[in-house]
Scaffold this active site. Structure first.
Site, mmCIF file in Angstrom:
data_model
loop_
_atom_site.group_PDB
_atom_site.id
_atom_site.type_symbol
_atom_site.label_atom_id
_atom_site.label_comp_id
_atom_site.label_asym_id
_atom_site.label_seq_id
_atom_site.Cartn_x
_atom_site.Cartn_y
_atom_site.Cartn_z
ATOM 1 N N TYR A 144 29.144 -1.370 -38.182
ATOM 2 C CA TYR A 144 30.244 -0.599 -38.980
ATOM 3 C C TYR A 144 30.649 -1.276 -39.960
ATOM 4 O O TYR A 144 31.061 -1.930 -40.519
ATOM 5 C CB TYR A 144 31.353 -0.873 -37.518
ATOM 6 C CG TYR A 144 32.424 0.085 -38.071
ATOM 7 C CD1 TYR A 144 32.266 0.930 -38.382
ATOM 8 C CD2 TYR A 144 33.301 0.062 -36.829
ATOM 9 C CE1 TYR A 144 33.781 2.062 -38.968
ATOM 10 C CE2 TYR A 144 34.245 0.677 -36.432
ATOM 11 C CZ TYR A 144 34.671 1.832 -38.022
ATOM 12 O OH TYR A 144 36.062 2.472 -37.235
ATOM 13 N N LYS A 172 27.288 3.002 -38.841
ATOM 14 C CA LYS A 172 28.538 3.665 -38.429
ATOM 15 C C LYS A 172 28.924 3.723 -39.551
ATOM 16 O O LYS A 172 29.913 2.754 -40.846
ATOM 17 C CB LYS A 172 29.924 3.403 -37.361
ATOM 18 C CG LYS A 172 30.896 4.190 -37.360
ATOM 19 C CD LYS A 172 32.102 3.562 -36.086
ATOM 20 C CE LYS A 172 32.494 4.952 -36.325
ATOM 21 N NZ LYS A 172 33.956 4.424 -35.149
#
Length: 301
Positions: A144, A172
């Site tokens: 992320y 992400k």
């Protein structure tokens, strides 16, 4: 001559993922029944993956035991209809590994791991952190990258090295660096999911795997229709559908209130599971909630 094209690998967690809120009861306790009802609604509405205990899921204020209980409850509710990705990232490598192993035991299909925040480790330390986690668990990892919150970027060159690990499979992407994102995508098989709702179509159109959306908590079917239209070759319709979401997305994600706050306010106004947020967050006021509801009704009616 027929142009050569590279077929991207199948997305490891599906294409349409929701960063699901963590429902609480009125007194602030974990609402597992509400979580199951919300998860079922999201999957029925077109989500083929759910991210639990991310930022939208208020992971900083849920306990380790609550995180595991949430994975178990949602798995029971959705079965194999959707993938479950558990947010396990913390500022402490040892604690992150402990959460990863607990999520694996609870039934998660994958892990979402944010860059360690606040301490701002240099790139070699970031790389070591992610590799230690990837070696410790048998689950695939999505990294992320959200430097606006963590204070540290996972630089493209670091991503390129990390992509060599067989269990680091996805990203992400909230870095707002489309150049750097495409650089990594062109040189690796990492599946890139946008975490920014306004970029769902933009990233998908250049080869992204899909999205991990906060706004999908309330309009799961609409965001799914964006990528479905693109896949069907209806690019003009996909663009139209994406633009339709902007008023609601702006209110939910760029109004000065965190996404967990706005998503829960709108879910509550719609009579859906969500409940209050935990401190230090504060629930949205009446004016903000009314504005969210008006934007939702304009989009859906």
């Amino acid at each position: 001559m027929t142009p050569r094209t590279k077929t991207p690998p199948a997305p490891p967690f599906g294409r349409a993922l929701c960063a699901m809120v963590t429902p609480f009861t009125a007194d602030g306790a974990l609402d597992l029944d509400g979580a199951q009802r919300l998860a079922d609604r999201l999957v029925t509405g077109g989500c083929d993956g759910l991210v639990l205990s991310g930022t939208t899921g208020e992971s900083p204020t849920t306990t380790d035991a609550e995180k595991s209980a949430l994975v178990r409850a949602v798995r029971e509710a959705v079965g194999e209809r959707a993938s479950i990705v558990a947010g396990v990232g913390t500022a402490d490598t040892r604690h992150t590994v402990e959460l990863a192993l607990a999520a694996e035991k609870a039934g998660a299909d994958g892990l979402l791991v944010v860059a360690p925040y606040y301490s701002r480790p240099p790139q070699d330390a970031l790389e070591a952190h992610f590799l230690e986690l990837a070696d410790a668990s048998g689950l695939p990892l999505a990294l992320y990258d959200i430097p606006g919150r963590t204070g540290v970027r996972i630089e493209p060159e670091t991503m390129l090295r990390l992509a060599a690990h067989p269990r680091i499979v996805a990203v992400k992407d909230c870095a707002y660096d489309l150049m750097g994102t495409q650089k990594v995508m062109s040189r690796t098989d990492l599946a890139y999911y946008t975490g920014c709702d306004e970029y769902v179509l933009a990233l998908y159109a250049v080869g992204g795997a899909g999205y991990i959306s906060t706004v999908a908590n309330v309009i799961p079917r609409h965001f799914r229709s964006v990528i479905d239209a693109f896949d069907a070759g209806e690019t003009g319709e996909a663009a139209h559908l994406q633009r339709q979401t902007l008023p609601l997305t702006e209110l939910m994600m760029a109004s000065g209130l965190p996404g967990a706050v706005t998503a829960k306010a709108l879910l509550g106004a719609l009579g859906l599971p969500g409940g209050p947020v935990r401190s230090p967050l504060r629930s949205a006021g009446r004016e903000a909630t009314d504005g969210l509801l008006a934007a939702y009704e304009e989009l859906t009616t």
